[in-house]
Design a protein around this motif. Structure first.
Motif, PDB file in Angstrom:
ATOM      1  N   ILE A 152       0.835  -1.202   0.000  1.00 43.02           N
ATOM      2  CA  ILE A 152       0.000   0.000   0.000  1.00 43.02           C
ATOM      3  C   ILE A 152       0.870   1.254   0.000  1.00 43.02           C
ATOM      4  O   ILE A 152       0.622   2.218  -0.726  1.00 43.02           O
ATOM      5  N   MET A 153       1.924   1.220   0.829  1.00 43.96           N
ATOM      6  CA  MET A 153       2.830   2.369   0.878  1.00 43.96           C
ATOM      7  C   MET A 153       3.550   2.548  -0.458  1.00 43.96           C
ATOM      8  O   MET A 153       3.731   3.671  -0.940  1.00 43.96           O
ATOM      9  N   TRP A 154       3.974   1.450  -1.064  1.00 44.93           N
ATOM     10  CA  TRP A 154       4.698   1.522  -2.327  1.00 44.93           C
ATOM     11  C   TRP A 154       3.818   2.087  -3.432  1.00 44.93           C
ATOM     12  O   TRP A 154       4.274   2.830  -4.305  1.00 44.93           O
ATOM     13  N   LEU A 155       2.529   1.738  -3.401  1.00 44.08           N
ATOM     14  CA  LEU A 155       1.586   2.242  -4.396  1.00 44.08           C
ATOM     15  C   LEU A 155       1.117   3.659  -4.089  1.00 44.08           C
ATOM     16  O   LEU A 155       0.338   4.233  -4.834  1.00 44.08           O
ATOM     17  N   ARG A 156       1.558   4.194  -2.938  1.00 42.88           N
ATOM     18  CA  ARG A 156       1.228   5.561  -2.530  1.00 42.88           C
ATOM     19  C   ARG A 156      -0.278   5.762  -2.422  1.00 42.88           C
ATOM     20  O   ARG A 156      -0.826   6.767  -2.873  1.00 42.88           O
TER      21      ARG A 156
ATOM     22  N   PRO B 160      -0.975   9.645   8.099  1.00 38.47           N
ATOM     23  CA  PRO B 160      -2.344  10.032   7.779  1.00 38.47           C
ATOM     24  C   PRO B 160      -2.515  11.534   7.641  1.00 38.47           C
ATOM     25  O   PRO B 160      -3.548  11.996   7.161  1.00 38.47           O
ATOM     26  N   LEU B 161      -1.508  12.306   8.057  1.00 43.63           N
ATOM     27  CA  LEU B 161      -1.626  13.754   7.981  1.00 43.63           C
ATOM     28  C   LEU B 161      -1.202  14.294   6.619  1.00 43.63           C
ATOM     29  O   LEU B 161      -1.609  15.381   6.229  1.00 43.63           O
ATOM     30  N   LEU B 162      -0.375  13.542   5.885  1.00 43.57           N
ATOM     31  CA  LEU B 162       0.148  14.003   4.613  1.00 43.57           C
ATOM     32  C   LEU B 162       0.083  12.873   3.597  1.00 43.57           C
ATOM     33  O   LEU B 162       0.428  11.736   3.899  1.00 43.57           O
ATOM     34  N   SER B 163      -0.329  13.202   2.386  1.00 46.52           N
ATOM     35  CA  SER B 163      -0.425  12.207   1.315  1.00 46.52           C
ATOM     36  C   SER B 163       0.807  12.309   0.425  1.00 46.52           C
ATOM     37  O   SER B 163       1.169  13.406  -0.019  1.00 46.52           O
ATOM     38  N   PRO B 164       1.478  11.186   0.158  1.00 48.26           N
ATOM     39  CA  PRO B 164       2.737  11.245  -0.600  1.00 48.26           C
ATOM     40  C   PRO B 164       2.514  11.491  -2.087  1.00 48.26           C
ATOM     41  O   PRO B 164       1.594  10.958  -2.704  1.00 48.26           O
ATOM     42  N   ILE B 165       3.379  12.306  -2.662  1.00 46.90           N
ATOM     43  CA  ILE B 165       3.405  12.551  -4.098  1.00 46.90           C
ATOM     44  C   ILE B 165       4.690  11.994  -4.695  1.00 46.90           C
ATOM     45  O   ILE B 165       4.683  11.264  -5.679  1.00 46.90           O
ATOM     46  N   GLU B 166       5.797  12.329  -4.060  1.00 42.70           N
ATOM     47  CA  GLU B 166       7.101  11.847  -4.526  1.00 42.70           C
ATOM     48  C   GLU B 166       8.066  11.826  -3.346  1.00 42.70           C
ATOM     49  O   GLU B 166       7.984  12.666  -2.446  1.00 42.70           O
TER      50      GLU B 166
ATOM     51  N   VAL C 108       7.726  15.118  -1.363  1.00 34.49           N
ATOM     52  CA  VAL C 108       6.692  16.043  -1.810  1.00 34.49           C
ATOM     53  C   VAL C 108       5.363  15.444  -1.387  1.00 34.49           C
ATOM     54  O   VAL C 108       5.027  14.323  -1.775  1.00 34.49           O
ATOM     55  N   VAL C 109       4.615  16.176  -0.552  1.00 34.40           N
ATOM     56  CA  VAL C 109       3.386  15.646   0.035  1.00 34.40           C
ATOM     57  C   VAL C 109       2.283  16.693  -0.059  1.00 34.40           C
ATOM     58  O   VAL C 109       2.535  17.871  -0.324  1.00 34.40           O
TER      59      VAL C 109
ATOM     60  N   VAL D 235      -2.937  21.923  -0.207  1.00 33.62           N
ATOM     61  CA  VAL D 235      -1.596  22.470  -0.008  1.00 33.62           C
ATOM     62  C   VAL D 235      -0.560  21.394  -0.296  1.00 33.62           C
ATOM     63  O   VAL D 235      -0.695  20.251   0.162  1.00 33.62           O
ATOM     64  N   ARG D 236       0.450  21.755  -1.059  1.00 33.61           N
ATOM     65  CA  ARG D 236       1.551  20.840  -1.362  1.00 33.61           C
ATOM     66  C   ARG D 236       2.813  21.353  -0.667  1.00 33.61           C
ATOM     67  O   ARG D 236       3.113  22.546  -0.702  1.00 33.61           O
ATOM     68  N   LEU D 237       3.565  20.431  -0.057  1.00 35.98           N
ATOM     69  CA  LEU D 237       4.745  20.802   0.721  1.00 35.98           C
ATOM     70  C   LEU D 237       5.955  20.002   0.281  1.00 35.98           C
ATOM     71  O   LEU D 237       5.822  18.861  -0.186  1.00 35.98           O
ATOM     72  N   LEU D 238       7.132  20.594   0.469  1.00 42.84           N
ATOM     73  CA  LEU D 238       8.400  19.886   0.308  1.00 42.84           C
ATOM     74  C   LEU D 238       8.961  19.651   1.697  1.00 42.84           C
ATOM     75  O   LEU D 238       9.265  20.592   2.428  1.00 42.84           O
ATOM     76  N   MET D 239       9.086  18.371   2.077  1.00 43.02           N
ATOM     77  CA  MET D 239       9.582  18.005   3.396  1.00 43.02           C
ATOM     78  C   MET D 239      11.003  17.468   3.280  1.00 43.02           C
ATOM     79  O   MET D 239      11.307  16.654   2.402  1.00 43.02           O
ATOM     80  N   HIS D 240      11.862  17.931   4.178  1.00 43.24           N
ATOM     81  CA  HIS D 240      13.201  17.367   4.316  1.00 43.24           C
ATOM     82  C   HIS D 240      13.311  16.898   5.750  1.00 43.24           C
ATOM     83  O   HIS D 240      13.314  17.708   6.678  1.00 43.24           O
ATOM     84  N   GLY D 241      13.383  15.586   5.941  1.00 46.36           N
ATOM     85  CA  GLY D 241      13.281  15.072   7.300  1.00 46.36           C
ATOM     86  C   GLY D 241      11.879  15.335   7.828  1.00 46.36           C
ATOM     87  O   GLY D 241      10.885  14.936   7.218  1.00 46.36           O
TER      88      GLY D 241
END
Length: 750
Positions: free
Chosen positions: A420-424, A471-477, A488-489, A496-502
């Protein structure tokens, strides 16, 4: 030989044996002290060469483990081929040759890193700079223990007792470095003191060599063959595995806790100190904690790691760091307890150390080199924790078949979650509470089933998989590089789209309106970069004071939010360390700041301390906005760094430094380096008033520096801006930076 001569020789031998308990432990303690003091000291020396990345320590650990293996192999060969007296003479020769490379310094030819192959470049740098003295020191511990075993001392039958003295020296070096050495001494004075300690050690080893030569004992050898070749292979394999797992864990844990603070020895040494402390606690006649009791704590430690892995626990970072370290200590203690339980007779001492160091190298290579190129996230951490469970006694009781039969339900569920995680697959917006409940239930079930290794392992794998679901952020890349993991979530509503580092957001863009329609037109900067915020005000004030900004340099790209502060006619250049960040910011399908506000903006890849200094241009404004997760690279705030900036700043130019940080107060260091370079400094700490859920502005801390206060225009008179006083602080340099002091300031002074 006359009777008198024999009596004199026996008297000498007695005196030699009498002083052995003093000379050998002191020499072992000092050799370990030097061996582990050089690690954070030289890694700190290397930091400015490669962007201050925390991954430097991971690669450094691989070098240290590999050099340790080489030293142990050399010691093993000496002990097998030569008598203790001759091996002592050879080793003194190696120490003398290594002394010619002192004082420690970065080898010639490593002034700038290449664009690719950073890990290999780092390993070569370490080998060329400190390889010979490190290998010589690494071989000292097993050699001294072998000589002691041949000394005829009453305790010679158990030379493993000296291993505690060695690890105590290692522990002392690592614990004094961040809290005493680094805050109080410059790198230059550290290097000089290290050289003095090295020559003192040579004298101690020479004394030990004389003692072992006078003892005139033959080398201890294995005289019995009470085990088959197959059993020896299995025995060596277990030594390797039990050493590899905690060695890999120490790299993984260090990466996990250092990415959000700073790439600094202050943080690196904590897990390594605990790692060494487990040897001190276990390698003795009576362990500090009974091994059986430690094994009973392993399930609790595993549950603690699962809890810290959950995205839901991120706001409680201080508590998480303590849980990480405590859980790691228990897991390493369990592995090393098993390792000590399986130790061989003293005759095989150097062989035992050889295989354990080989395991340490394997663990370091997996966590420091293989994992970053194999996984797009920090998957090595849970993998190694699960490996601890498999390595514990009774894990395969009844054979692997029984393990697979009883553990298969949990493994199947874990595989499903991983798929499920791999399929995002996106989590529902209201899945926070169910995920928390699932983790609590699984943790409780694991503790109840701790006596059934197969089921326990299956549930642990499942819990790790669920903990990684956010569950708070949906993965994009998601992508991983030498400099960290970038994600990228989107928020659950997809607005809202965010760039997360750590665990830190490095920029956000509104991509959909409240009614679900896509946002069109020029995007508006958010978070720290909103119009009317401290960064925006500083840029506007510099522009107004100079009439126009011909050229602007921005160090740190993120999502490219700053691009939308550019006005027509201004030439902006971004200096970005990580090529993956540049690719993400340039992709309009992910973020539109660059494509809409600056499609023609130039992006220069590489560390800004090198690339900006090499630039032929001069800039009216330099914006320092370089983050590594929530950490600001220390090497960008030193006098050497600012000298480079000023050499490319126009006469009336301005430097804007973004210092927002959850863990360090950087007001003092920034003001001090500004004062040292003859600059005036003004700062502002603004917490915006939120106007509802749609507001995406973030608390921002900014320092603005210029050669003359007139170059700041009306900024000093604007509300919230205050002139910063360095308060007689010492400016940070490449030779000295008190990161611990900045952490303490943030904790107690705000």
């Amino acid at each position: 030989m006359s009777i008198d001569d024999q009596v004199n020789l026996r008297a000498i031998s007695v005196r030699t044996v009498r002083f052995a308990p003093l000379v050998y432990p002191v020499a072992l303690f000092l050799s370990a002290l030097l061996l582990f003091a050089i690690q954070p000291m030289f890694a700190k020396m290397v930091l400015p060469r490669l962007g201050g990345a925390a991954a430097i320590w991971s690669v450094a650990m691989v070098f240290f483990q590999s050099a340790l293996l080489l030293g142990y192999a050399y010691a093993h060969l000496l002990c097998r081929m030569l008598s203790p007296g001759l091996s002592a003479l050879v080793h003194l020769g190696l120490l003398a040759i290594a002394a010619t490379t002192l004082p420690i310094r970065i080898a010639y030819g490593f002034e700038a890193p290449p664009q690719g192959g950073l890990e290999l470049w780092l390993l070569t740098l370490f080998a060329a700079s400190i390889g010979l003295p490190f290998v010589a020191l690494a071989a000292t511990a097993p050699l001294l223990q072998n000589w002691f075993a041949a000394s005829g001392h009453p305790h010679a039958a158990n030379p493993y007792l000296l291993y505690a003295a060695s690890n105590l020296g290692s522990f002392a070096a690592l614990m004094t470095y961040p809290f005493i050495v680094e805050p109080l001494a410059t790198l230059h004075s550290q290097v000089q003191a290290w050289s003095v300690g090295y020559f003192l050690l040579v004298l101690l080893i020479a004394t030990a060599a004389v003692m072992v030569a006078r003892a005139d004992k033959p080398a201890i050898r294995e005289t019995t063959a009470d085990t088959t070749a197959a059993s020896k292979i299995a025995e060596r394999a277990m030594w390797t595995v039990l050493a590899a797992i905690p060695a890999g864990l120490v790299v993984a844990v260090t990466a996990a806790i250092s990415v959000d603070l700073a790439a600094a020895p202050f943080l690196w040494v904590l897990p390594l100190s605990l790692y060494l402390l487990t040897f001190v606690a276990i390698f003795r006649d009576r362990a500090w904690v009974a091994h059986e009791r430690v094994l009973r704590l392993v399930p609790f430690a595993t549950v603690a790691v699962i809890v810290t892995a959950s995205a839901l626990a991120r706001p409680y970072l201080s508590a998480l760091l303590m849980m990480h370290l405590a859980a790691f200590f228990v897991l390493a203690l369990a592995c090393h307890g098993e390792l000590y339980r399986r130790r061989p007779a003293p005759a095989r001492l150097t062989e035992f150390y050889l295989w354990t160091s080989f395991g340490g190298m394997i663990g370091g290579i997996f966590a420091g080199l293989i994992a970053p190129h194999t996984f797009n996230g920090v998957a090595e951490y849970p993998i190694l924790v699960l490996a601890v469970l498999l390595a514990m006694p009774g894990a395969f009781a009844g054979g692997p078949g029984r393990f697979l039969r009883h553990g298969s339900p949990g493994l199947v569920l874990a595989a499903a979650i991983v798929a499920i995680m791999w399929l995002r697959v996106r989590m529902p917006a209201g899945a926070v509470v169910p995920t928390e409940i699932a983790l609590i239930v699984l943790a409780g079930a694991m503790l109840l089933l701790r006596r059934q290794p197969a089921l326990f392992f299956g549930l642990a794998a499942l819990a790790f998989a669920i903990a990684k679901l956010d569950p708070l952020l949906s993965p994009i890349e998601q992508v991983r590089s030498f400099f960290g993991v970038h994600r990228v979530v989107e928020d659950p509503a997809g607005r809202v789209r965010l760039l997360m580092h750590g665990t830190t957001a490095h920029g956000a863009e509104r991509v959909r309106n409240n009614d679900g329609t896509p946002v069109r037109g020029r995007p508006e900067p958010t978070m720290y970069y909103y119009f009317g915020g401290p960064i925006g005000d500083a840029i506007a004030a510099a522009r107004a004071a100079q009439g126009r900004l011909a050229r602007v340099a921005a160090v740190g790209l993120g999502t490219g939010s700053l691009a939308c502060h550019r006005q027509d006619g201004e030439a902006w250049t971004f200096f970005e360390l990580d090529p993956h960040v540049a690719r993400i910011a340039r992709d309009p399908a992910l973020f539109r700041f660059l494509s809409e506000c600056g499609p023609d903006m130039r992006i220069v890849l590489g560390d800004a301390r090198l690339t900006l200094t090499a630039s032929p241009e001069h800039y009216d404004l330099i914006v320092l906005d370089a983050f590594s997760s929530d950490a600001i690279p220390v090497h960008l705030l030193t006098r050497e760094a600012f000298a480079g900036y000023l050499s490319h700043l126009t006469a009336h130019g301005v430097i804007v430094v973004h210092i927002s940080n959850q863990h360090m107060s950087l007001w003092g260091p920034t003001a001090a380096v500004g004062a040292a370079e003859g600059l005036v400094a003004f700062g502002k700490d603004e917490t915006p008033t939120n106007h509802g859920d749609d507001d995406m502005r973030t608390r921002t801390q900014v320092v603005v520096l210029a050669r003359d206060v007139q170059d700041l225009g009306d900024l000093p008179a604007q509300p919230g801006w205050k002139r910063l006083d360095p308060n007689a602080r010492t400016a940070w340099t490449d030779d000295y930076a008190n990161v611990l002091g900045a952490v303490i300031d943030r904790k107690f002074r705000r």
